[in-house]
Design a protein around this motif. Structure first.
Motif, mmCIF file in Angstrom:
data_model
loop_
_atom_site.group_PDB
_atom_site.id
_atom_site.type_symbol
_atom_site.label_atom_id
_atom_site.label_comp_id
_atom_site.label_asym_id
_atom_site.label_seq_id
_atom_site.Cartn_x
_atom_site.Cartn_y
_atom_site.Cartn_z
ATOM 1 N N ILE A 4 -0.341 -15.270 11.798
ATOM 2 C CA ILE A 4 -0.767 -13.981 12.351
ATOM 3 C C ILE A 4 0.372 -12.969 12.262
ATOM 4 C CG2 ILE A 4 -1.542 -12.772 14.442
ATOM 5 C CD1 ILE A 4 -2.898 -15.419 15.297
ATOM 6 N N VAL A 5 1.597 -13.410 12.591
ATOM 7 C CA VAL A 5 2.756 -12.525 12.470
ATOM 8 C C VAL A 5 2.917 -12.058 11.020
ATOM 9 C CG1 VAL A 5 5.269 -12.359 12.683
ATOM 10 C CG2 VAL A 5 3.945 -13.539 14.447
ATOM 11 N N PHE A 6 2.748 -12.985 10.075
ATOM 12 C CA PHE A 6 2.848 -12.615 8.657
ATOM 13 C C PHE A 6 1.760 -11.620 8.271
ATOM 14 C CE2 PHE A 6 1.900 -13.523 4.104
ATOM 15 C CZ PHE A 6 3.101 -13.100 3.560
ATOM 16 N N ALA A 7 0.562 -11.796 8.822
ATOM 17 C CA ALA A 7 -0.517 -10.834 8.569
ATOM 18 C C ALA A 7 -0.126 -9.450 9.096
ATOM 19 C CB ALA A 7 -1.809 -11.308 9.228
ATOM 20 N N GLY A 8 0.538 -9.407 10.270
ATOM 21 C CA GLY A 8 1.028 -8.134 10.799
ATOM 22 C C GLY A 8 2.071 -7.507 9.897
ATOM 23 N N TYR A 9 2.937 -8.345 9.341
ATOM 24 C CA TYR A 9 3.938 -7.873 8.382
ATOM 25 C C TYR A 9 3.269 -7.274 7.150
ATOM 26 C CZ TYR A 9 7.199 -8.586 4.417
ATOM 27 O OH TYR A 9 7.953 -8.445 3.274
ATOM 28 N N MET A 10 2.236 -7.916 6.662
ATOM 29 C CA MET A 10 1.535 -7.413 5.477
ATOM 30 C C MET A 10 0.801 -6.096 5.769
ATOM 31 S SD MET A 10 1.619 -9.385 2.547
ATOM 32 C CE MET A 10 3.278 -8.765 2.664
ATOM 33 N N LEU A 11 0.271 -5.944 6.980
ATOM 34 C CA LEU A 11 -0.366 -4.677 7.355
ATOM 35 C C LEU A 11 0.652 -3.549 7.375
ATOM 36 C CD1 LEU A 11 -2.779 -5.845 10.220
ATOM 37 C CD2 LEU A 11 -3.438 -5.040 7.952
ATOM 38 N N GLU A 12 1.829 -3.820 7.928
ATOM 39 C CA GLU A 12 2.890 -2.811 7.925
ATOM 40 C C GLU A 12 3.341 -2.516 6.504
ATOM 41 O OE1 GLU A 12 6.391 -2.734 10.819
ATOM 42 O OE2 GLU A 12 7.379 -3.288 8.928
ATOM 43 N N ALA A 13 3.436 -3.566 5.682
ATOM 44 C CA ALA A 13 3.875 -3.394 4.290
ATOM 45 C C ALA A 13 2.918 -2.500 3.507
ATOM 46 C CB ALA A 13 3.987 -4.761 3.610
ATOM 47 N N THR A 14 1.638 -2.539 3.862
ATOM 48 C CA THR A 14 0.645 -1.695 3.186
ATOM 49 C C THR A 14 0.997 -0.224 3.350
ATOM 50 O OG1 THR A 14 -1.085 -3.346 3.553
ATOM 51 C CG2 THR A 14 -1.811 -1.110 3.078
ATOM 52 N N ASP A 15 1.291 0.182 4.573
ATOM 53 C CA ASP A 15 1.643 1.588 4.825
ATOM 54 C C ASP A 15 2.967 1.947 4.168
ATOM 55 O OD1 ASP A 15 -0.652 1.917 6.369
ATOM 56 O OD2 ASP A 15 0.358 1.269 8.199
ATOM 57 N N LEU A 16 3.955 1.054 4.273
ATOM 58 C CA LEU A 16 5.266 1.342 3.700
ATOM 59 C C LEU A 16 5.227 1.419 2.176
ATOM 60 C CD1 LEU A 16 7.516 -0.951 5.944
ATOM 61 C CD2 LEU A 16 7.228 1.524 6.109
ATOM 62 N N ALA A 17 4.381 0.569 1.553
ATOM 63 C CA ALA A 17 4.330 0.516 0.083
ATOM 64 C C ALA A 17 3.810 1.824 -0.499
ATOM 65 C CB ALA A 17 3.448 -0.646 -0.366
ATOM 66 N N ARG A 18 2.855 2.455 0.181
ATOM 67 C CA ARG A 18 2.321 3.722 -0.334
ATOM 68 C C ARG A 18 3.391 4.806 -0.347
ATOM 69 N NH1 ARG A 18 -2.004 2.905 3.549
ATOM 70 N NH2 ARG A 18 -3.631 1.619 2.635
ATOM 71 N N GLY A 19 4.244 4.769 0.681
ATOM 72 C CA GLY A 19 5.294 5.785 0.752
ATOM 73 C C GLY A 19 6.484 5.496 -0.136
ATOM 74 N N ALA A 20 6.573 4.248 -0.622
ATOM 75 C CA ALA A 20 7.745 3.859 -1.421
ATOM 76 C C ALA A 20 7.554 4.090 -2.915
ATOM 77 C CB ALA A 20 8.054 2.382 -1.172
ATOM 78 N N VAL A 21 6.374 4.549 -3.329
ATOM 79 C CA VAL A 21 6.108 4.743 -4.756
ATOM 80 C C VAL A 21 6.846 5.993 -5.245
ATOM 81 C CG1 VAL A 21 4.296 5.181 -6.457
ATOM 82 C CG2 VAL A 21 3.882 3.617 -4.568
ATOM 83 N N SER A 22 7.464 5.887 -6.407
ATOM 84 C CA SER A 22 8.218 7.011 -6.955
ATOM 85 C C SER A 22 7.285 8.162 -7.317
ATOM 86 C CB SER A 22 8.995 6.575 -8.198
ATOM 87 O OG SER A 22 8.093 6.277 -9.255
ATOM 88 N N ASP A 23 7.849 9.360 -7.367
ATOM 89 C CA ASP A 23 7.056 10.548 -7.717
ATOM 90 C C ASP A 23 6.479 10.434 -9.122
ATOM 91 O OD1 ASP A 23 7.535 11.678 -5.258
ATOM 92 O OD2 ASP A 23 9.297 12.822 -5.933
ATOM 93 N N GLU A 24 7.215 9.775 -10.020
ATOM 94 C CA GLU A 24 6.728 9.614 -11.397
ATOM 95 C C GLU A 24 5.444 8.798 -11.431
ATOM 96 O OE1 GLU A 24 9.709 7.966 -13.879
ATOM 97 O OE2 GLU A 24 11.067 9.680 -13.715
ATOM 98 N N ILE A 25 5.452 7.663 -10.678
ATOM 99 C CA ILE A 25 4.253 6.811 -10.653
ATOM 100 C C ILE A 25 3.118 7.539 -9.950
ATOM 101 C CG2 ILE A 25 3.283 4.675 -9.723
ATOM 102 C CD1 ILE A 25 5.962 3.345 -10.197
ATOM 103 N N LYS A 26 3.434 8.253 -8.852
ATOM 104 C CA LYS A 26 2.397 9.002 -8.146
ATOM 105 C C LYS A 26 1.728 9.999 -9.085
ATOM 106 C CE LYS A 26 4.135 8.841 -3.381
ATOM 107 N NZ LYS A 26 4.698 9.625 -2.264
ATOM 108 N N ALA A 27 2.539 10.678 -9.907
ATOM 109 C CA ALA A 27 1.986 11.665 -10.836
ATOM 110 C C ALA A 27 1.037 11.006 -11.832
ATOM 111 C CB ALA A 27 3.116 12.372 -11.584
ATOM 112 N N GLU A 28 1.368 9.763 -12.221
ATOM 113 C CA GLU A 28 0.530 9.060 -13.194
ATOM 114 C C GLU A 28 -0.790 8.583 -12.601
ATOM 115 O OE1 GLU A 28 2.794 5.868 -14.744
ATOM 116 O OE2 GLU A 28 4.365 7.143 -15.624
ATOM 117 N N VAL A 29 -0.786 8.276 -11.305
ATOM 118 C CA VAL A 29 -1.973 7.644 -10.712
ATOM 119 C C VAL A 29 -2.697 8.547 -9.722
ATOM 120 C CG1 VAL A 29 -1.004 5.335 -10.981
ATOM 121 C CG2 VAL A 29 -0.617 6.581 -8.849
ATOM 122 N N THR A 30 -2.288 9.844 -9.662
ATOM 123 C CA THR A 30 -2.956 10.772 -8.745
ATOM 124 C C THR A 30 -4.353 11.079 -9.248
ATOM 125 O OG1 THR A 30 -0.869 11.747 -8.059
ATOM 126 C CG2 THR A 30 -2.852 13.045 -7.670
#
Length: 506
Positions: A338-364
């Motif tokens: 369950i703790v690991f599931a909580g970690y993965m939920l937090e990682a979901t939000d953090l991963a979206r913000g960690a994407v570089s501007d170059e990749i964001k431009a490609e996948v917007t």
């Protein structure tokens, strides 16, 4: 486990190892987790490896594409004539191999040494190796070919060049280490949602199921972080229906079968996204469980705790001590998933913000949303770091995993009646006391189905309750006899001691 020179050779496969329908030849208990490109199995033969890889690829996935295979065994394997043989301490034959803190490097070194030991034994014994099966029956293997597991994997890469094989040694009962979760995540980072992931232990039971749950939680992270931007561009889609953490279990189930242990309830209340983490974890556990909870597997990690707790009531003291330890270990495992599931939920939000501007431009996408390809998602922090930031969670499980009601409470009125009878005239009221103890047991264990288990539970309750009611002098005598193993905590033995009268001297 490091003493390969004195290790016993144990055949991995045995009669009736296959627990599931539709067997894959050479690979015990192979199955796919419903809803995920994740597979679970026991240790394959050399031919079984290829059969499983072909099945995982099917007719669509390219055989030269990335395929990840996680081996979660602590014990090293060699292949004699294509069949897997593992190293075991001689006193660990036919039981779960809890071998301590075995790391990936230790497992690899043990495998190299075990191969050398087996080759030497064959050379000194006319090309034969002595081994045992799980029932300790002795076997003599004529060695025509012997390979290490690593050599088998390298051979497979000729047909499956994208195969990645990773050892993540974990124990059978308790939770994987935090570093084990990180090894799994690091191995899966860079894979796609449709990358086949295969997990094995010896039989395809507890260890493999535990690792499969962790893998599926990572897949949930990929799905959530990758596709949210995409689905938000589709008109009329109810985003609430697409959330991964809204899983609901049958409310009619017993609270223990729903995983509502006191320490888990404390975790859910104290951890960020605690309710959501338990929901998504329970969903994944059910998918990895038996058909009755929507899975295709053998082991139901959450409900197995409740089933063990029910068995606890009917066992003798020695068996209870062993089972109590296992129950607490399994609660520890469930808690950390369950703790690991909580970690993965937090990682979901953090991963979206960690994407570089170059990749964001490609996948917007139109409207400004963006859908990040799963193979480009990154983890901003490790699970070890997450635990360090939430250090109180470790203390909570360490102190709370034993917080279960190990014995059923006697209704207060019934207890008062028994204590009154014992206080007035213990020996004179003996018949009435035994009658009322069993009458109370009949009510207390009314939820159990008729049969031997219920009889044993009532008998054990009667034994313990009579012990509780004994006058101080008798209780002291019997406790001393039990401690010195001159008698056991058994109803008829206690009654015998209470009613025995020394013969008069003539």
């Amino acid at each position: 486990m490091g003493d390969m020179a004195n290790a016993a050779c144990m055949a991995d496969h045995f009669e009736k190892i296959q627990k599931l329908p539709d067997p894959v030849p050479g690979c015990p208990n192979f199955r796919r987790v419903p809803g995920y490109k994740v597979y679970c199995c026991g240790q394959p033969t050399i031919a079984g490896f290829e059969a499983v890889l072909n099945k995982a690829c099917g007719d669509i996935y390219p055989k030269d594409g990335k395929i990840i295979w996680l081996n979660v065994r602590q014990e090293p394997d060699v292949y004699v004539n294509g069949e897997p043989i593992c190293a075991r301490p001689p006193n660990k034959i036919g039981e779960y191999a809890e071998l301590g803190n075995v790391t990936r490097d230790v497992a690899k070194a043990n495998e190299v040494e075990f191969l050398e030991v087996c080759e030497k034994r064959a050379e000194e014994n006319g090309g034969k190796i002595k081994a045992v099966d799980i029932n300790k029956k002795e076997l003599t293997l004529e060695v025509k070919e012997i390979k290490s597991l690593s050599q088998v994997i390298e051979s497979l890469k000729e047909k499956f060049p994208g195969l990645v094989h990773m050892r993540v040694p974990i124990c059978n009962s308790a939770a994987p280490l935090e570093t084990d979760f990180d090894v799994i995540c690091n191995t899966l980072v860079g894979s796609s949602v449709n990358t086949p992931i295969i997990v094995n232990d010896q039989v395809g039971l507890s260890r493999a199921t535990t690792a499969c749950v962790a893998v599926c939680l990572f897949k949930e992270f990929q799905l959530s972080a990758s596709y949210e931007g995409l689905v938000e561009t589709v008109p009329g889609v109810n985003l609430e229906l697409l959330k991964m953490d809204t899983y609901k279990m049958n409310p009619e189930k017993d609270p223990l079968f729903r995983g509502e242990f006191e320490v888990v309830k404390e975790l859910v209340a104290s951890m960020k996204n605690g309710v959501a983490a338990k929901n998504v974890c329970d969903k994944v556990i059910d998918k990895n469980g038996t058909p009755k909870t929507g899975g295709t597997g053998i082991k139901q990690l959450r409900e197995n705790i409740a089933e063990s707790k029910l068995s606890y009531e009917i066992m003798d003291d020695a068996a209870q001590a062993f089972l109590k330890s296992k129950i607490m270990d399994n609660i520890h495992k469930y808690y950390f998933l369950i703790v690991f599931a909580g970690y993965m939920l937090e990682a979901t939000d953090l991963a979206r913000g960690a994407v570089s501007d170059e990749i964001k431009a490609e996948v917007t996408l139109k409207g400004g949303k963006y859908a990040i390809p799963a193979n480009q998602l990154k983890l901003v922090k490790t699970f070890v770091q997450f635990i360090e930031e939430n250090a109180s969670l470790k203390g909570l499980i360490d102190s709370g995993k034993g917080n279960l009601q190990w014995e059923r409470d006697i209704p207060q009125a019934a207890l008062a009646n028994l204590e009154d009878l014992a206080a007035k005239d213990f020996k004179g009221n003996m018949g009435k006391i035994i009658h009322d103890i069993y009458q109370t047991a009949h009510v207390m264990f009314g939820d159990m189905p008729q049969g031997d288990h219920k009889k044993r539970a009532k008998y054990r309750f009667a034994s313990k309750t009579l012990m509780r009611l004994l006058p101080a002098n008798l209780k002291s005598e019997i406790e001393s006899l039990i401690e010195t193993k001159k008698m056991t905590l058994d109803l008829y033995e206690i009654l015998g001691h209470c009613t025995w009268t020394a013969p008069k001297a003539t």
